[in-house]
Design an enzyme around this catalytic site. Sequence first.
Site, PDB file in Angstrom:
ATOM      1  N   HIS A 123       0.077  -2.129  -7.015  1.00 34.31           N
ATOM      2  CA  HIS A 123       1.051  -2.588  -8.021  1.00 34.31           C
ATOM      3  C   HIS A 123       0.561  -3.830  -8.731  1.00 34.31           C
ATOM      4  O   HIS A 123      -0.478  -4.410  -8.390  1.00 34.31           O
ATOM      5  CB  HIS A 123       2.419  -2.837  -7.371  1.00 34.31           C
ATOM      6  CG  HIS A 123       2.427  -3.963  -6.364  1.00 34.31           C
ATOM      7  ND1 HIS A 123       2.600  -5.276  -6.724  1.00 34.31           N
ATOM      8  CD2 HIS A 123       2.299  -3.960  -5.017  1.00 34.31           C
ATOM      9  CE1 HIS A 123       2.593  -6.041  -5.637  1.00 34.31           C
ATOM     10  NE2 HIS A 123       2.392  -5.277  -4.589  1.00 34.31           N
ATOM     11  N   CYS A 158       0.342  -4.849   0.565  1.00 36.04           N
ATOM     12  CA  CYS A 158       0.149  -4.064  -0.644  1.00 36.04           C
ATOM     13  C   CYS A 158      -1.125  -4.489  -1.378  1.00 36.04           C
ATOM     14  O   CYS A 158      -1.690  -5.548  -1.124  1.00 36.04           O
ATOM     15  CB  CYS A 158       1.359  -4.189  -1.562  1.00 36.04           C
ATOM     16  SG  CYS A 158       2.802  -3.290  -0.945  1.00 36.04           S
TER      17      CYS A 158
END
Length: 235
Positions: free
Chosen positions: A183, A199
């Site tokens: 992301h 992440c």
Amino acid sequence: MLTRRTFLAAAPAGALAACARPAPEPAPLPELPPAPPPPPPMPARYGAVLDEPYPVPAVPAGVVPEELWRQEVDNPFPNEAPGTVIVDPDAGFLHLVQDNPSRAWRYGAGVGAAGFDWDGEAVVQYGREWPTWRVPQEMIERRPELEPYSVANGGMPPGPENPLGARALYLFKNGEDTLYRIHGACEPEYLGKAVSSGCIRLLDQDAIDIYDRVPHHAKVIVLPSLKPEGLGAVY
């Protein structure tokens, strides 16, 4: 007229002056190191993005090293199929193999800190533009202040403050959500470092770019980290 009296009066002063040491010359000033060169300007691809639902600010110059800028490179993973994503957490790079498998797109990436990192294989199950951040329960257990953004409470709506940024690719393994994402919203100063809660984070400009390149169900490989533990997560 020089009289004997004035000569005798001046004689001691002259003798003192003759014996006095000359005043030392001032020491030379130390040479200052040359001023560092100005940082290279950021490429236009890292300028402000104003045609999105929310504005994406420009990446400031001098924060992101040039090797972490998005660029086309020789593919270091020639045995992987086109469309494969390979993340090297120690190098801080994400590679996307092009249709010409000898070439790849390389992005700077922030990755998981020790204790939060993950490695292995997954697939890109789906992607979202300006996603809602639904905080998993295990993160809420570590940070109770995030309870308002839990799955049960509907999560954090999209926008500049959302940690997922402008784009998110959701990674699944064996049909189950790994809870890991590729992301945007990586602060420039953290790019290439291991500071997140697992992440894989990109600059928003790069997240927008890769979102349009990664094929549906693309294979994702996260290489294991060989670095020592001890880095802390920022979220």
